[in-house]
Design an enzyme around this catalytic site. Sequence first.
Site, short mmCIF file in Angstrom:
data_model
loop_
_atom_site.label_atom_id
_atom_site.label_comp_id
_atom_site.label_asym_id
_atom_site.label_seq_id
_atom_site.Cartn_x
_atom_site.Cartn_y
_atom_site.Cartn_z
N HIS A 232 4.15 15.86 25.23
CA HIS A 232 5.29 15.60 24.34
C HIS A 232 5.39 14.11 24.09
O HIS A 232 5.22 13.30 25.01
CB HIS A 232 6.57 16.11 25.00
CG HIS A 232 7.73 16.27 24.06
ND1 HIS A 232 8.39 15.19 23.52
CD2 HIS A 232 8.37 17.37 23.58
CE1 HIS A 232 9.37 15.61 22.74
NE2 HIS A 232 9.38 16.94 22.76
N ARG B 268 15.07 13.48 17.05
CA ARG B 268 14.37 13.12 15.82
C ARG B 268 14.77 14.03 14.67
O ARG B 268 14.81 13.62 13.51
CB ARG B 268 12.85 13.17 16.05
CG ARG B 268 12.33 12.01 16.88
CD ARG B 268 10.85 12.12 17.16
NE ARG B 268 10.57 13.07 18.24
CZ ARG B 268 9.63 13.99 18.19
NH1 ARG B 268 8.87 14.12 17.12
NH2 ARG B 268 9.44 14.80 19.21
#
Length: 499
Positions: free
Chosen positions: A283, A306
């Site tokens: 990730h 995000r």
Amino acid sequence: MPTTPFIFLASVLVALLALTLLKSPEIYWKLSMDPVIVVGGGLSGLSAAHSVLEHGGKVVLLDKKPALGGNSVKASSGINGAGTESQTRLNISDSPQNFYDDTLKSAGSEHARPNLITALTSNSAPAIEWLINNFGVDLSLVSMLGGHSTPRTHRGTGGAPGWAITSALMKRLAAEEAKSEKRANILKSAKVVKLLQTGDKVTGVEYEDGQGQKVKLAGSVVIATGGFGADFSPAGLIATHRADLMQLPTVNGDHATGDGHVLVTSLPSRSGVLIDMNQVQVHPTGFIDPAQPDAKTKFLAAEALRGVGGLLLKNDGSRFVDEMEKRDLVTAKMWEVIQNGQGPVRLVLGVQAATELKSHCDFYLSKGLMKKFANLQELAESMEVSLTDLHATFTSHKSYASGQEKDPFGKTHFHNSDINIEEPFLVALITPVVHYTMGGVLVDEQAHVLDASGKPIPGLYASGEVIGGVHGKNRLGGSSLLEAVVFGRIAGEMAARSQ
């Protein structure tokens, strides 16, 4: 020929026995069938356990840790669903076919397994409704994460969705255990060390209790032990299949050591097989804790950060990637930045983005993982870059969002892009982390564990991160909780029907 008095006496005894069984569900339950044994107390194991109960079976759930939950309780972005009531209410057009297409693209043609992807995506909306209607979980908000073509990642208005979902199932199973029928039993600090097999059929487990005593249980088995993202032992699964990741930090709890992988492949007769074991998701955004920058285990900076508009910046304050790209691609770009000496990478959120995920950000701030800056000037001074250059980054991003210019990194989904430089900013230092293991036990779409010839091993099922092949080379955000619920429900139903 029996005499009439003997027949009468026998009838009375049968009637008394029947009455006793009806008055004592526990006796009837024990005489009627073995339990389904679920190994692992994360969301997938809990989903399997509830599915067993819904289909008339009884269940024993074992977990090697003193508490249930696993990694599921830490999942913070949400759970995917296509064609849900929440999407309809928010005027979001989506379908299982669209979700299938996105997942297939993310998985890659070399590793994609259409039958498993179909099972995941076609059961996604029913899984969401099951959580809402059966357990009262709030999944009213829907956002868009990287690699998706439309918003389909569900969460509630409160804290982390992984905790909200998993804790609801934990509480309900504890309530089932407390009922007089005794159809559910939870065993904590119980590590399964062996699967029992008679001929080809798996017939139970052997486990060690908290006192080190070995105990055997009979019944069909569902393996839901999670992945191997914390197995950094010298001869462990990461060292064996992805030695290049041994030095990376992880966001996995120390329980994620591939126990189920070992159990399934260690069967004495027909054993299971592992697939795609080199497919480990790194990730892009794990928090670097300023108090413990070299800690091996880190907190995950949720992809939702995000999704609501957080930007990724190099040390000079410029962007370098479409923040909404698939995880593998964002990670690759981050490695380039770090290896070129342009780190550290910062995740930056404006007020609107931070407000949309207020509960998340409040938690991160309380842990010292994010820092609040009064305005862009203060952030620029901390980064030792010019305010003009940093301001240009946000001005350009706003221009891309409005369609005045085309984003040089190909970004097409924008959210909360109108930044006021005089308002506060939340900022975190981030680094790539071992997150999810896409490889695992080979299963079919009905969660049967398969042998090397592709045939089901009787009495053995698996669900959740322990299984391989669902996500191919890259898992989409929001699909880990979904995989846990969908395949947990399938495995529980199949195991209950086999009893």
